[in-house]
Design a protein around this motif. Structure first.
Motif, PDB file in Angstrom:
ATOM      1  N   ALA A 227       0.410   4.889   8.427  1.00  0.00           N
ATOM      2  CA  ALA A 227       0.784   5.585   7.195  1.00  0.00           C
ATOM      3  C   ALA A 227      -0.069   5.126   6.022  1.00  0.00           C
ATOM      4  N   ALA A 228      -0.369   3.840   5.957  1.00  0.00           N
ATOM      5  CA  ALA A 228      -1.181   3.314   4.863  1.00  0.00           C
ATOM      6  C   ALA A 228      -2.602   3.871   4.910  1.00  0.00           C
ATOM      7  N   VAL A 229      -3.183   3.922   6.100  1.00  0.00           N
ATOM      8  CA  VAL A 229      -4.544   4.461   6.236  1.00  0.00           C
ATOM      9  C   VAL A 229      -4.580   5.912   5.786  1.00  0.00           C
ATOM     10  N   GLY A 230      -3.558   6.671   6.150  1.00  0.00           N
ATOM     11  CA  GLY A 230      -3.518   8.074   5.761  1.00  0.00           C
ATOM     12  C   GLY A 230      -3.304   8.299   4.284  1.00  0.00           C
ATOM     13  N   SER A 231      -2.928   7.255   3.555  1.00  0.00           N
ATOM     14  CA  SER A 231      -2.621   7.417   2.135  1.00  0.00           C
ATOM     15  C   SER A 231      -3.823   7.238   1.220  1.00  0.00           C
ATOM     16  N   ALA A 232      -4.959   6.777   1.746  1.00  0.00           N
ATOM     17  CA  ALA A 232      -6.113   6.473   0.894  1.00  0.00           C
ATOM     18  C   ALA A 232      -7.406   6.941   1.549  1.00  0.00           C
ATOM     19  N   PRO A 233      -8.162   7.821   0.883  1.00  0.00           N
ATOM     20  CA  PRO A 233      -9.439   8.301   1.445  1.00  0.00           C
ATOM     21  C   PRO A 233     -10.384   7.169   1.818  1.00  0.00           C
ATOM     22  N   GLU A 234     -10.409   6.114   1.007  1.00  0.00           N
ATOM     23  CA  GLU A 234     -11.296   4.985   1.295  1.00  0.00           C
ATOM     24  C   GLU A 234     -10.952   4.349   2.635  1.00  0.00           C
ATOM     25  N   LEU A 235      -9.649   4.269   2.934  1.00  0.00           N
ATOM     26  CA  LEU A 235      -9.225   3.672   4.193  1.00  0.00           C
ATOM     27  C   LEU A 235      -9.493   4.606   5.370  1.00  0.00           C
TER      28      LEU A 235
ATOM     29  N   PHE B 297       0.836  -1.204   0.000  1.00  0.00           N
ATOM     30  CA  PHE B 297       0.000   0.000   0.000  1.00  0.00           C
ATOM     31  C   PHE B 297       0.869   1.251   0.000  1.00  0.00           C
ATOM     32  N   LEU B 298       1.974   1.208   0.760  1.00  0.00           N
ATOM     33  CA  LEU B 298       2.862   2.364   0.836  1.00  0.00           C
ATOM     34  C   LEU B 298       3.708   2.506  -0.426  1.00  0.00           C
ATOM     35  N   GLU B 299       4.127   1.389  -0.985  1.00  0.00           N
ATOM     36  CA  GLU B 299       5.016   1.425  -2.152  1.00  0.00           C
ATOM     37  C   GLU B 299       4.296   1.870  -3.423  1.00  0.00           C
ATOM     38  N   GLN B 300       3.085   1.352  -3.636  1.00  0.00           N
ATOM     39  CA  GLN B 300       2.432   1.603  -4.925  1.00  0.00           C
ATOM     40  C   GLN B 300       0.999   2.101  -4.808  1.00  0.00           C
ATOM     41  N   GLY B 301       0.532   2.303  -3.574  1.00  0.00           N
ATOM     42  CA  GLY B 301      -0.808   2.819  -3.371  1.00  0.00           C
ATOM     43  C   GLY B 301      -1.823   1.718  -3.128  1.00  0.00           C
ATOM     44  N   TYR B 302      -2.838   2.048  -2.370  1.00  0.00           N
ATOM     45  CA  TYR B 302      -3.872   1.078  -2.022  1.00  0.00           C
ATOM     46  C   TYR B 302      -4.629   0.595  -3.262  1.00  0.00           C
TER      47      TYR B 302
END
Length: 203
Positions: A107-115, A20-25
């Motif tokens: 960090a992963a949760v913060g990277s995607a509005p859906e999450l 998720f962090l490397e290439q997006g959710y």
């Protein structure tokens, strides 16, 4: 109480966080998660319903541990002391080796509005469970929501402090509980300082 154990589930979770962090959710597939973990897609679905649940699967464990602690609190325990017991009860789910996972998940949760949206829904569901547990112990409904909201806030603060600190989870929980206690007892009754003067505007 359910206790986190290392193994396929944790490997899948960690692999998902990394991707998720490397290439997006959105660009990460279940197949890629399984491959990164060295497992099969079939194994993934044995543990998770979809890739969102990789992040939030432990919320049921949190709710189980917290509500059990509230139900078991000795008679005479104050509502706020019960809040600490509920937060401390999840310590077994967060042994020290899970610090990196919790940081990566944040960090992963913060990277995607859906999450982020899913996180808010799960947080509310946890608050609702704690509210029901507190009400069953005799706290009036009007107060139970406040107690539950503060309990979940204490949990979130404890997780954040523990994930980036040196103390064990129990110590982090007790510290955050004390800080919230101080705020409730003193901080909210302190008068605001005088309003600062408007900054000078140079033409």
């Amino acid at each position: 109480m359910a206790r986190w154990q290392p193994g396929a589930r944790e490997r899948l979770s960690q692999a998902a966080m990394e991707l998720f962090l490397e290439q997006g959710y959105d660009r990460t597939s279940v197949t890629e998660i399984a491959q990164r973990a060295g497992l099969t897609k079939r194994t993934f679905f044995r543990y998770f319903g979809d890739k969102r649940e990789v992040i939030f699967a432990e919320r049921d464990l949190l709710g189980d541990a917290m509500t059990a602690a509230i139900a078991a609190a000795p008679a005479g325990t104050t509502a706020w002391q019960t809040a600490l017991l509920a937060v401390e009860a999840v310590a077994e789910i967060f042994p020290d080796e899970r610090r990196a996972f919790v940081r990566t998940r944040g960090a992963a949760v913060g990277s995607a509005p859906e999450l982020l949206e899913r996180d808010l829904l799960k947080r509310q569901a946890l608050t609702d469970r704690v509210t029901d547990a507190v009400r069953r112990r005799g706290i009036p409904a009007s107060s139970a929501v406040t107690v539950a909201t503060l309990t979940v806030l204490c949990l979130r603060n404890s997780l954040a402090a523990w994930a980036t600190g040196d103390s064990d989870f129990g110590a982090a929980a007790r510290k955050q509980h004390r800080q919230l206690s101080d705020l409730l007892a003193d901080g909210l009754t302190q008068p605001l300082p005088s309003s600062p003067s408007a900054p000078d505007i140079k033409e």
